[in-house]
Write a protein that holds these residues in place. Structure first.
Motif, PDB file in Angstrom:
ATOM      1  N   GLY A  25       0.804  -1.214   0.000  1.00 56.20           N
ATOM      2  CA  GLY A  25       0.000   0.000   0.000  1.00 56.20           C
ATOM      3  C   GLY A  25       0.835   1.261   0.000  1.00 56.20           C
ATOM      4  O   GLY A  25       0.447   2.284  -0.589  1.00 56.20           O
ATOM      5  N   PHE A  26       1.988   1.194   0.659  1.00 52.67           N
ATOM      6  CA  PHE A  26       2.903   2.336   0.716  1.00 52.67           C
ATOM      7  C   PHE A  26       3.354   2.732  -0.688  1.00 52.67           C
ATOM      8  O   PHE A  26       3.254   3.891  -1.104  1.00 52.67           O
ATOM      9  N   PHE A  27       3.814   1.746  -1.456  1.00 52.91           N
ATOM     10  CA  PHE A  27       4.262   2.026  -2.831  1.00 52.91           C
ATOM     11  C   PHE A  27       3.074   2.323  -3.749  1.00 52.91           C
ATOM     12  O   PHE A  27       3.198   3.077  -4.719  1.00 52.91           O
ATOM     13  N   TYR A  28       1.931   1.741  -3.418  1.00 54.16           N
ATOM     14  CA  TYR A  28       0.722   2.011  -4.198  1.00 54.16           C
ATOM     15  C   TYR A  28       0.327   3.483  -4.093  1.00 54.16           C
ATOM     16  O   TYR A  28      -0.028   4.119  -5.098  1.00 54.16           O
ATOM     17  N   ARG A  29       0.415   4.038  -2.899  1.00 54.37           N
ATOM     18  CA  ARG A  29       0.088   5.461  -2.723  1.00 54.37           C
ATOM     19  C   ARG A  29       1.102   6.356  -3.430  1.00 54.37           C
ATOM     20  O   ARG A  29       0.741   7.419  -3.927  1.00 54.37           O
ATOM     21  N   ILE A  30       2.356   5.928  -3.442  1.00 52.01           N
ATOM     22  CA  ILE A  30       3.357   6.691  -4.199  1.00 52.01           C
ATOM     23  C   ILE A  30       2.991   6.679  -5.683  1.00 52.01           C
ATOM     24  O   ILE A  30       3.056   7.710  -6.366  1.00 52.01           O
ATOM     25  N   PHE A  31       2.581   5.503  -6.170  1.00 56.55           N
ATOM     26  CA  PHE A  31       2.167   5.375  -7.571  1.00 56.55           C
ATOM     27  C   PHE A  31       0.965   6.269  -7.872  1.00 56.55           C
ATOM     28  O   PHE A  31       0.938   6.979  -8.893  1.00 56.55           O
ATOM     29  N   LEU A  32      -0.030   6.281  -6.972  1.00 54.57           N
ATOM     30  CA  LEU A  32      -1.217   7.113  -7.188  1.00 54.57           C
ATOM     31  C   LEU A  32      -0.869   8.598  -7.207  1.00 54.57           C
ATOM     32  O   LEU A  32      -1.347   9.343  -8.064  1.00 54.57           O
ATOM     33  N   SER A  33      -0.041   9.013  -6.246  1.00 51.62           N
ATOM     34  CA  SER A  33       0.284  10.435  -6.149  1.00 51.62           C
ATOM     35  C   SER A  33       1.077  10.917  -7.359  1.00 51.62           C
ATOM     36  O   SER A  33       0.894  12.041  -7.835  1.00 51.62           O
ATOM     37  N   SER A  35       1.075   9.382 -10.406  1.00 49.10           N
ATOM     38  CA  SER A  35       0.361   9.145 -11.666  1.00 49.10           C
ATOM     39  C   SER A  35      -0.857  10.040 -11.839  1.00 49.10           C
ATOM     40  O   SER A  35      -1.203  10.415 -12.971  1.00 49.10           O
ATOM     41  N   PHE A  36      -1.516  10.388 -10.729  1.00 50.91           N
ATOM     42  CA  PHE A  36      -2.762  11.135 -10.823  1.00 50.91           C
ATOM     43  C   PHE A  36      -2.703  12.517 -10.177  1.00 50.91           C
ATOM     44  O   PHE A  36      -3.583  13.338 -10.401  1.00 50.91           O
ATOM     45  N   GLY A  37      -1.694  12.770  -9.351  1.00 52.02           N
ATOM     46  CA  GLY A  37      -1.570  14.074  -8.718  1.00 52.02           C
ATOM     47  C   GLY A  37      -2.223  14.133  -7.356  1.00 52.02           C
ATOM     48  O   GLY A  37      -3.093  13.322  -7.030  1.00 52.02           O
ATOM     49  N   GLU A  38      -1.795  15.104  -6.553  1.00 45.08           N
ATOM     50  CA  GLU A  38      -2.275  15.216  -5.183  1.00 45.08           C
ATOM     51  C   GLU A  38      -3.762  15.533  -5.120  1.00 45.08           C
ATOM     52  O   GLU A  38      -4.480  15.041  -4.238  1.00 45.08           O
ATOM     53  N   GLU A  39      -4.270  16.339  -6.050  1.00 47.58           N
ATOM     54  CA  GLU A  39      -5.689  16.690  -6.021  1.00 47.58           C
ATOM     55  C   GLU A  39      -6.564  15.472  -6.278  1.00 47.58           C
ATOM     56  O   GLU A  39      -7.586  15.269  -5.601  1.00 47.58           O
ATOM     57  N   SER A  40      -6.182  14.635  -7.231  1.00 42.22           N
ATOM     58  CA  SER A  40      -6.955  13.429  -7.528  1.00 42.22           C
ATOM     59  C   SER A  40      -6.910  12.446  -6.363  1.00 42.22           C
ATOM     60  O   SER A  40      -7.920  11.782  -6.055  1.00 42.22           O
ATOM     61  N   VAL A  41      -5.759  12.355  -5.689  1.00 41.95           N
ATOM     62  CA  VAL A  41      -5.664  11.495  -4.508  1.00 41.95           C
ATOM     63  C   VAL A  41      -6.599  12.014  -3.413  1.00 41.95           C
ATOM     64  O   VAL A  41      -7.269  11.242  -2.724  1.00 41.95           O
ATOM     65  N   GLY A  42      -6.667  13.339  -3.263  1.00 45.21           N
ATOM     66  CA  GLY A  42      -7.589  13.921  -2.294  1.00 45.21           C
ATOM     67  C   GLY A  42      -9.032  13.609  -2.644  1.00 45.21           C
ATOM     68  O   GLY A  42      -9.854  13.318  -1.764  1.00 45.21           O
ATOM     69  N   LEU A  43      -9.377  13.638  -3.935  1.00 48.34           N
ATOM     70  CA  LEU A  43     -10.715  13.290  -4.398  1.00 48.34           C
ATOM     71  C   LEU A  43     -11.028  11.828  -4.088  1.00 48.34           C
ATOM     72  O   LEU A  43     -12.131  11.489  -3.616  1.00 48.34           O
ATOM     73  N   TYR A  44     -10.065  10.976  -4.326  1.00 48.12           N
ATOM     74  CA  TYR A  44     -10.207   9.539  -4.045  1.00 48.12           C
ATOM     75  C   TYR A  44     -10.406   9.292  -2.549  1.00 48.12           C
ATOM     76  O   TYR A  44     -11.245   8.485  -2.140  1.00 48.12           O
ATOM     77  N   GLN A  45      -9.659  10.007  -1.720  1.00 45.55           N
ATOM     78  CA  GLN A  45      -9.764   9.827  -0.272  1.00 45.55           C
ATOM     79  C   GLN A  45     -11.134  10.270   0.249  1.00 45.55           C
ATOM     80  O   GLN A  45     -11.594   9.770   1.284  1.00 45.55           O
ATOM     81  N   LEU A  46     -11.799  11.184  -0.462  1.00 45.78           N
ATOM     82  CA  LEU A  46     -13.099  11.674  -0.004  1.00 45.78           C
ATOM     83  C   LEU A  46     -14.172  10.589   0.010  1.00 45.78           C
ATOM     84  O   LEU A  46     -15.145  10.686   0.766  1.00 45.78           O
ATOM     85  N   ILE A  47     -14.035   9.544  -0.825  1.00 39.27           N
ATOM     86  CA  ILE A  47     -15.079   8.517  -0.873  1.00 39.27           C
ATOM     87  C   ILE A  47     -14.931   7.491   0.242  1.00 39.27           C
ATOM     88  O   ILE A  47     -15.854   6.701   0.483  1.00 39.27           O
ATOM     89  N   PHE A  48     -13.815   7.509   0.957  1.00 39.34           N
ATOM     90  CA  PHE A  48     -13.597   6.489   1.982  1.00 39.34           C
ATOM     91  C   PHE A  48     -14.551   6.596   3.166  1.00 39.34           C
ATOM     92  O   PHE A  48     -14.905   5.573   3.754  1.00 39.34           O
ATOM     93  N   PRO A  49     -14.982   7.797   3.574  1.00 42.26           N
ATOM     94  CA  PRO A  49     -16.010   7.838   4.615  1.00 42.26           C
ATOM     95  C   PRO A  49     -17.294   7.105   4.210  1.00 42.26           C
ATOM     96  O   PRO A  49     -17.923   6.443   5.038  1.00 42.26           O
ATOM     97  N   VAL A  50     -17.679   7.210   2.940  1.00 46.39           N
ATOM     98  CA  VAL A  50     -18.863   6.490   2.454  1.00 46.39           C
ATOM     99  C   VAL A  50     -18.601   4.989   2.464  1.00 46.39           C
ATOM    100  O   VAL A  50     -19.470   4.189   2.854  1.00 46.39           O
TER     101      VAL A  50
END
Length: 441
Positions: A25-33, A35-50
């Motif tokens: 997961g550690f390297f996966y988050r590096i890959f996400l950040s 590949s998609f940028g910090e804003e997209s990662v923030g958007l992705y994190q927003l769905i986790f409460p749901v």
């Protein structure tokens, strides 16, 4: 095998798997950040409460109830009843999860726009919703095995889920990129669903084809189903209600952070980026060593319940003291390590100086954060679920207050201070209850 050896063996298996999944997961988050940028990662994190709320509604309380009930049944040799508990729990959880999946899909736009305050989350929620039925089956089967103190299947299913999620997202990324269509963060949401499908399939295979128990017991009847359903509901309904309320509070917290950062003076893009760095990079890094303490906590609940039922108080006291003391020591060591290496991790691993600053600040919560998971598990193992719920609610309320009262004036630092204060308060409340009220420590 002695209680101590069973606990150590189970915790070791869960710890090794936990570390493996967190490294992935550690390297996966590096890959996400990257590949998609910090804003997209923030958007992705927003769905986790749901996602967390859906899990709480459909299976979290049922999983804990199955684990506790199965531990009691197997201790007195009632294995058929333990199997019936599994069958009933899966049926109940699957029915709830299908209902939640359909409701999430129907109201995805409303949830995204009105609750998450970000309409771009709507397609992510629709894709995510398909994970709920598979997560319910996976959770119930893991709860059954945890009740038996057999951690091999839960550990392997956890590892498989993470591997399939990461590999699936990476392959989708390569596929879209090769066709000249840069993929969006939607494929990360798809990865969650793919991982749950794989882990549920693995658990069903191990039960049905290896151990041949994923079916009603031979003596199963409508009456036995109703009896086990009533037994599960007595335990799972309070636990589910607790989880739901806590997740609602956590959802309010998660959604409010970007909003209050905008009140502080940031634009939407910068606030989402900061939220993504905090929840997608810094917090997972700080939580990484908790694979050890979470594994101990998972084994403590059935162990404490069994010792309490057998009235072996002295053995229970020794076990609790060793577990809590060991977790606090590990947290203190990790605190020092993160204070020394935090800036290096942020700058050279995540390529984010912001992440390094967050890691250094969050390092101070480690001794309390790692110990609290075990103290809460111990209190639940004693059957005092209302107390653990109360303590968690008070702690979360303090965090939410910090979001609304401190973030608009001090920025993200206001939330970090509130997070530290809430973990310290939770630690003191649990310690007070176990020493002064229950005379355990």
């Amino acid at each position: 095998m002695s209680q101590k050896k069973i606990l150590i063996k189970g915790a070791f298996i869960l710890t090794v798997t936990g570390f493996a999944t967190r490294i992935i997961g550690f390297f996966y988050r590096i890959f996400l950040s990257r590949s998609f940028g910090e804003e997209s990662v923030g958007l992705y994190q927003l769905i986790f409460p749901v996602y967390a709320l859906g899990i709480s509604l459909t299976c979290a309380g049922i999983q804990t109830a199955i684990s506790r009930c199965v531990a009691g049944k197997s201790a007195v040799g009632r294995h058929d009843q333990a199997r019936q508990l599994l069958y009933t729990g899966v049926s109940l959880s699957a029915a709830l999860s299908i209902a939640v999946m359909l409701l999430t899909q129907k109201y995805a736009d409303f949830i995204a726009l009105r609750l998450l305050c970000e309409e771009r989350c709507s397609p992510l929620l629709i894709v995510l919703s398909y994970a709920f039925p598979f997560a319910s089956v996976h959770s119930c089967i893991c709860g059954y095995y945890m009740g038996l103190k057999q951690t091999k299947i839960p550990a392997l299913s956890q590892l498989l889920e993470q591997l399939v999620r990461v590999v699936g997202v990476y392959l989708l990324f390569l596929l879209f990129t090769s066709e000249g269509n840069p993929p969006g963060i939607l494929i990360a949401a798809a990865g969650l669903t793919i991982g749950e499908i794989a882990s549920a399939g693995f658990c069903i295979y191990m039960l049905r084809y290896r151990q041949r128990i994923f079916c009603p017991p031979a003596k199963s009847s409508g009456r036995s189903f109703r009896l086990t359903l009533a037994e599960l509901l007595r335990l799972s309904v309070p636990l589910t209600a607790n989880r739901i309320l806590l997740n609602i509070l956590q959802s309010i917290e998660a959604v409010s952070i970007p909003i209050q950062l905008r009140t502080y003076g940031m634009d939407t893009s910068h606030s989402l980026s900061m939220y993504g760095v905090l929840t997608g990079m810094a917090l997972p890094c700080v939580m990484f060593p908790s694979a050890v303490t979470n594994s101990i906590a998972a084994m403590m609940l059935p162990a404490i319940a069994e010792l309490q039922a057998a009235d072996r108080r002295q053995e229970m006291h020794r076990l609790i003291k060793k577990a809590a003391g060991g977790c606090f020591l590990l947290g203190s060591v990790c605190c020092i390590g993160l204070l020394i290496t935090g800036r290096f991790i942020g700058n050279y691993i995540f390529h984010s100086s912001m992440a390094g600053d967050f890691i250094i600040t969050l390092a101070w919560i480690c001794p309390f954060l790692y110990t609290n998971s075990n103290l809460i598990s111990i209190i639940n193992g004693l059957g005092k679920t209302s107390q653990s719920f109360l303590f968690n609610t008070v702690s979360l309320t303090l965090r939410i207050l910090s979001v609304f009262l401190c973030v608009p004036f001090f920025g993200i630092n206001g939330y970090l201070w509130g997070l530290l204060a809430s973990q310290l308060l939770l630690f003191l409340l649990c310690l007070y209850y176990l020493t002064k009220r229950s005379h355990i420590l």
